[in-house]
Design a protein around this motif. Structure first.
Motif, short mmCIF file in Angstrom:
data_model
loop_
_atom_site.label_atom_id
_atom_site.label_comp_id
_atom_site.label_asym_id
_atom_site.label_seq_id
_atom_site.Cartn_x
_atom_site.Cartn_y
_atom_site.Cartn_z
N GLY A 22 6.76 27.08 29.33
CA GLY A 22 7.09 27.48 30.69
C GLY A 22 6.15 26.87 31.71
N ASP A 70 13.10 21.82 25.33
CA ASP A 70 13.51 23.21 25.49
C ASP A 70 12.78 24.06 24.45
OD1 ASP A 70 14.91 25.69 25.44
OD2 ASP A 70 16.75 24.71 26.13
N ALA A 100 13.00 34.11 30.92
CA ALA A 100 14.02 34.20 31.96
C ALA A 100 14.38 35.65 32.17
CB ALA A 100 15.26 33.41 31.55
N LYS A 103 20.41 37.74 34.37
CA LYS A 103 21.16 37.59 35.62
C LYS A 103 22.31 38.59 35.68
CE LYS A 103 19.89 32.84 36.22
NZ LYS A 103 20.27 31.46 36.18
N ILE A 118 19.39 35.07 26.69
CA ILE A 118 18.16 35.69 27.18
C ILE A 118 17.24 36.03 26.00
CG2 ILE A 118 17.20 37.75 28.30
CD1 ILE A 118 18.37 35.68 30.26
N ILE A 121 15.62 32.81 24.73
CA ILE A 121 14.55 32.33 25.60
C ILE A 121 13.33 33.25 25.54
CG2 ILE A 121 13.88 31.90 28.01
CD1 ILE A 121 16.88 31.14 28.47
N ASN A 122 13.55 34.54 25.68
CA ASN A 122 12.44 35.50 25.80
C ASN A 122 11.83 35.92 24.48
OD1 ASN A 122 12.77 35.42 28.55
ND2 ASN A 122 13.83 37.36 28.69
N SER A 150 8.86 39.46 29.61
CA SER A 150 9.46 39.73 30.90
C SER A 150 9.30 41.20 31.26
CB SER A 150 10.96 39.37 30.84
OG SER A 150 11.63 39.92 31.95
#
Length: 157
Positions: A22, A70, A100, A103, A118, A121-122, A150
């Motif tokens: 990140g 990525d 992230a 959304k 999500i 990613i997380n 997050s």
């Protein structure tokens, strides 16, 4: 409140080699700046946006090494670990900062695919990074893995 200085009291970042996910924006970018400018660390900045990583390298110099891929790509982690090991690079610290925010307002308003992305990613990106880097980190006399989560993890959707 969390602060980088409090972590540094327990762990010395001076001249360490760090893998930071990140790294192209937000908290990751600020951590990269602090590591390089304040502690003289060498930072391999992992993020998808190569052009943003290159801008940071121009700002921070040769101690910031853009590493564009990525963080959810398990094979890319394996390739990075293999490359670093073959070059004799000992990684002292892995900082998992890529993440992230969802959304969507609630699970009922989202698709399983968006929830899975999500989670990838997380969570899974941290698993992939740690799995690949841990054998190299174990070679360090002060190896560490630091993972961010997050704030959305604090409350159910």
């Amino acid at each position: 409140m969390w602060s980088f200085e409090k972590v540094n009291m327990r762990y010395n970042f001076e001249s360490k080699t760090v893998i930071l996910t990140g790294a192209s924006s937000g908290i990751g970018k600020e951590i990269a700046k602090r590591l390089v400018l304040k502690f003289g660390a060498t930072v391999y900045g992992v993020a998808r946006r190569a052009e943003m990583l290159e801008e940071i390298r121009c700002e921070l110099g040769e101690r910031f090494i853009p590493t564009p891929f990525d963080a959810t790509d398990k094979d890319a982690w394996g390739a990075l670990a293999k490359r670093l090991d073959s070059e004799g690079v000992i990684v002292d610290t892995l900082i998992n900062c890529a993440g992230a925010l969802p959304k969507f307002a609630s699970v009922e308003n989202s698709s399983s695919e968006s929830v899975a992305k999500i989670m990838e990613i997380n969570f899974m990106a941290q698993v992939y990074a740690t799995e690949a880097m841990l054998p190299i980190i174990k070679k360090s006399t002060q190896g560490a893995v630091i993972s961010f989560a997050s704030s959305s993890a604090l409350g159910p959707q």
